[in-house]
Scaffold this active site. Structure first.
Site, PDB file in Angstrom:
ATOM      1  CG  ASP A 133     -58.570  -0.761 -12.395  1.00 20.37           C
ATOM      2  OD1 ASP A 133     -57.783  -1.245 -13.233  1.00 20.37           O
ATOM      3  OD2 ASP A 133     -59.259  -1.451 -11.616  1.00 20.37           O
ATOM      4  CG  ASP A 217     -62.302   1.805 -15.095  1.00 21.77           C
ATOM      5  OD1 ASP A 217     -63.045   2.767 -14.826  1.00 21.77           O
ATOM      6  OD2 ASP A 217     -62.322   0.726 -14.472  1.00 21.77           O
ATOM      7  CG  HIS A 266     -59.976  -3.016 -16.535  1.00 22.82           C
ATOM      8  ND1 HIS A 266     -59.978  -3.360 -15.219  1.00 22.82           N
ATOM      9  CD2 HIS A 266     -60.675  -1.850 -16.618  1.00 22.82           C
ATOM     10  CE1 HIS A 266     -60.650  -2.454 -14.523  1.00 22.82           C
ATOM     11  NE2 HIS A 266     -61.093  -1.526 -15.360  1.00 22.82           N
ATOM     12  CG  ASP A 268     -54.793  -4.415 -17.862  1.00 26.34           C
ATOM     13  OD1 ASP A 268     -55.941  -4.886 -17.781  1.00 26.34           O
ATOM     14  OD2 ASP A 268     -54.273  -3.710 -16.969  1.00 26.34           O
ATOM     15  NE  ARG A 285     -61.016 -12.046 -22.419  1.00 24.52           N
ATOM     16  CZ  ARG A 285     -60.678 -11.605 -21.219  1.00 24.52           C
ATOM     17  NH1 ARG A 285     -59.889 -10.544 -21.105  1.00 24.52           N
ATOM     18  NH2 ARG A 285     -61.106 -12.192 -20.125  1.00 24.52           N
ATOM     19  CB  SER A 318     -60.688 -13.657 -16.721  1.00 23.03           C
ATOM     20  OG  SER A 318     -59.566 -13.138 -17.409  1.00 23.03           O
ATOM     21  CB  CYS A 370     -54.576  -4.746 -12.528  1.00 23.30           C
ATOM     22  SG  CYS A 370     -55.281  -5.498 -13.976  1.00 23.30           S
TER      23      CYS A 370
HETATM   24  N1  ABU Z   1     -58.832  -5.877 -14.388  1.00 20.55           N
HETATM   25  C1  ABU Z   1     -58.274  -6.613 -15.443  1.00 20.55           C
HETATM   26  C2  ABU Z   1     -58.987  -7.936 -15.612  1.00 20.55           C
HETATM   27  C3  ABU Z   1     -59.342  -8.192 -16.939  1.00 20.55           C
HETATM   28  C4  ABU Z   1     -59.645  -9.638 -17.212  1.00 20.55           C
HETATM   29  O1  ABU Z   1     -59.340 -10.544 -16.432  1.00 20.55           O
HETATM   30  O2  ABU Z   1     -60.144  -9.903 -18.269  1.00 20.55           O
END
Ligand code: ABU
Length: 385
Positions: A133, A217, A266, A268, A285, A318, A370
């Site tokens: 990040d 970030d 983020h 990723d 997404r 998530s 991450c």
């Molecule tokens: N920090 C990455 C998490 C992104 C997500 O779960 O969508």
């Protein structure tokens, strides 16, 4: 003949000045993409981590079902037993990476409980679990990103010993303008909007972070050599993306991507670059610019469905952290041992999986990508588009 040899030696033996120059040009930091052979990596820590304040920037990101947890535990250590399990998982990840011949470095477990106050806000800290990040590596440069969460204002302190060492050994070190993080940086009402209302506002160019000052970030960027992809998210604004574009100059092309995601934070767990010609996407997404990859002949692979149990505490992030993988090279990926469909997907693509469990570590908002920041990969700056 003697004089010829002598003159050859003379012309190739560096002077003291040239030796100094050569040393200065050899940077321990060198990483241009997400897939070349990984040689050195920073792995985060959850030791000393603290639950961040129950602030607007947290509320806009965390699932409402965890709001009581954050309200009740802000400023305190995260649940001890859970954290111990996460620490054990991450230690095992470090062991595996070391066995794979990769140098593993760690940030300092600094104290995050101390309250700090600037002219614009006060806060306690959070953690140094997610180096992805904050540290954006572009070639030989470490960019200490100007993150948007007040609880992360001083997170760079955990990485300063490492960064100073890399700088002294030849890396370039950049700290972009530090955001003030006054109330003007946030559209606080966004935290109370439904996902539909948020999406509508995103289409109209209104987000949780305003354009008051640059913020970004590192985890909103993914790198493919001369082409770098970024999303406008809850923590990365257009001002910040413009700053990066101007900073990197003509050698790099920054591409802005947009996704069907009411809570972007983020890139990723949304879009991952696996190797030249292969992009992994989150089927929930959609990417509005996916044709860019198609036109360049890249394969677009929808990631497998995650297996994260619904009752597993996921305070941040998530279930799509299943696709938040770390490429060890073109043909090897570090993936969660619990995510069988994702493992099978990679094996079908001809990519060997290196497995480790990250379930408890996931709860703090990140997967392998991450939790790491690649400091050095083999390879040089290339164009893949
Ligand atoms: N920090 C990455 C998490 C992104 C997500 O779960 O969508």
């Amino acid at each position: 003949a003697v004089s010829q040899v002598g003159s050859r030696l003379e012309s190739t033996t560096p002077t003291a000045f040239q030796v100094k120059e050569q040393v200065a040009k050899t940077s321990p930091v060198s990483s241009y993409n997400e897939w070349d052979r990984l040689e050195e990596v920073v792995v985060g820590r959850v030791e000393n981590a603290v639950v961040p304040p129950f602030s607007p920037e947290l509320k806009v990101s965390a699932n409402e079902k965890h709001w009581d947890f954050f309200r009740d535990n802000q400023g305190r250590p995260w649940p001890k037993e859970h954290t111990e399990k996460a620490i054990a998982e991450v230690e095992e990840v470090c062991n595996i990476l070391t066995q794979e011949g990769i140098v593993v470095r760690r940030p300092d477990a600094i104290d995050f409980t101390e309250e700090y106050k600037t002219p614009d806000f006060s806060s306690t800290g959070m953690y140094c679990a997610m180096p992805r990040d904050i540290l954006l590596i572009v070639g030989e440069e470490i960019i200490e990103c100007p993150m948007a969460w007040r609880s992360r204002f001083f997170e760079y302190r955990a990485y300063r010993e490492l960064i100073k060492e890399y700088f002294k050994a030849g890396a370039k070190w950049t700290t972009p303008p530090k955001p003030l993080m006054s109330d003007k940086l946030y559209n606080e009402d966004v935290m109370d909007l439904s996902d539909e209302e948020r999406s509508l506002q995103h289409h109209q160019g209104r987000h949780f972070t305003t354009e008051f000052e640059p913020c970004f970030d590192a985890a909103d960027f993914v790198r493919a050599g001369k082409d770098i992809f970024v999303q406008r998210s809850q923590v990365t604004n257009i001002f910040g993306i413009d700053w990066m574009d101007r900073h990197l100059g003509d050698e790099y092309n920054i591409h802005l991507l947009t996704f069907d995601d009411p809570r972007p934070m983020h890139i990723d767990a949304t879009l991952m670059l696996i190797r030249p010609g292969l992009v992994l996407v989150n089927p929930c997404r959609g990417c509005q610019q996916i044709d860019f990859f198609k036109k360049a002949g890249w394969d677009i692979v929808e990631t497998a469905s995650p297996l994260m149990p619904a009752d597993h505490p996921l305070w941040l992030g998530s279930q799509w952290l299943s696709m938040n993988v770390l490429m060890l090279d073109h043909d090897r990926v570090m993936v969660d041992a619990n995510e069988l469909p994702t493992i099978q997907m990679f094996e079908k693509l001809g990519i060997k999986t290196v497995k480790a469990s990250m379930r408890y570590a996931n709860s703090y908002g990140g997967g392998f990508h991450c939790w790491t920041s690649d400091i050095r990969r083999s390879g040089t700056l290339q164009s893949y588009f």
